[in-house]
Design an enzyme around this catalytic site. Structure first.
Site, mmCIF file in Angstrom:
data_model
loop_
_atom_site.group_PDB
_atom_site.id
_atom_site.type_symbol
_atom_site.label_atom_id
_atom_site.label_comp_id
_atom_site.label_asym_id
_atom_site.label_seq_id
_atom_site.Cartn_x
_atom_site.Cartn_y
_atom_site.Cartn_z
ATOM 1 N N LYS A 126 0.836 -1.206 0.000
ATOM 2 C CA LYS A 126 0.000 0.000 0.000
ATOM 3 C C LYS A 126 0.867 1.251 0.000
ATOM 4 C CE LYS A 126 -2.625 2.917 3.051
ATOM 5 N NZ LYS A 126 -3.054 3.149 4.443
ATOM 6 N N ASP A 145 -6.573 0.632 0.702
ATOM 7 C CA ASP A 145 -6.646 1.068 2.095
ATOM 8 C C ASP A 145 -7.960 0.563 2.691
ATOM 9 O OD1 ASP A 145 -8.619 2.720 1.034
ATOM 10 O OD2 ASP A 145 -8.042 4.438 2.276
#
Length: 227
Positions: A126, A145
């Site tokens: 991420k 996310d």
């Protein structure tokens, strides 16, 4: 309860089209002026709101302006400078050690590959995706996310639960040209409408195609059982 389109591909395409109409100018909400600031801000943003991170980094970026500043910092002092951030002790260690590794292995520069970035302490896919996309203009994947996790499952786009598995599931569905913006669209919608608890289904542009809509349904969205 809405009715999703016949295929995940069609569902994904319709979601993207509608959200582009709702949030035409959405983009990253973290404040930064260079790649190092971006990396630090994204590490700090794990399980913490961007608003809180932006408040904290306003003074942090004045005190620590280089990779050397972080690498040479007293870790306890750095942690104290981050004490309004969740898990600030761990994050202080990640930032200090990542900056030391960048000095040792990358001439003090923020790496520009997924492999090198994810080799840094505290950096997963991420964080690496965000840094690549907004620091190096390289799009290798989709940032997953908490908003992307929640909304893609609610919308019936994926049944995966782990972020990396969700990303792998999304990449063939989302056109590559939309990989970066897809995340921002879902984040904006997740903040404004499809919140974790008590989502505003009545005012949702996706309600009629959302299998998790609470309208005319007894499904308890807040419980998470629907996903």
């Amino acid at each position: 309860m809405g009715t999703p389109l016949a295929s995940r591909e069609a569902q994904t395409e319709e979601v993207i089209e509608r959200l582009y109409e709702e949030y035409p100018d959405t983009t990253i909400s973290l404040n930064f002026s260079n790649r190092l600031e971006l990396l630090v801000a994204v590490i700090l943003s794990a399980q913490c709101t961007d608003e809180r991170v932006n408040t904290e980094t306003e003074h942090l970026f004045e005190k620590y302006q280089s990779v050397e500043d972080y690498a040479e910092a007293d870790e306890a002092e750095l942690a104290e400078d981050l004490n309004s951030i969740t898990y600030y002790n761990n994050k202080a260690g990640y930032i200090k050690n990542a900056c030391q590794q960048m000095l040792d292995d990358h001439d003090g520069e923020v790496p520009d590959t997924m492999a090198a970035l994810t080799d840094l302490p505290g950096v997963g896919r991420k964080t690496a995706n965000v840094v690549l996309q907004h620091g190096h203009e390289v799009v290798e994947g989709i940032v997953v996310d908490t908003h992307v996790q929640r909304l893609t499952r609610r919308l019936g786009i994926t049944e995966e639960k782990r972020p990396e598995a969700i990303e792998a599931d999304l990449m063939p569905l989302v056109p590559e040209d939309d990989w970066q913006q897809f995340t921002h669209l879902l984040i904006s919608h997740g903040r404004a409408v499809c919140t974790a608890r008590n989502p505003d289904c009545a005012d949702c542009a996706l309600e009629d195609i959302c299998p998790s809509s609470k309208l005319d349904s007894d499904t308890d969205l807040a419980s998470g059982e629907a996903w």
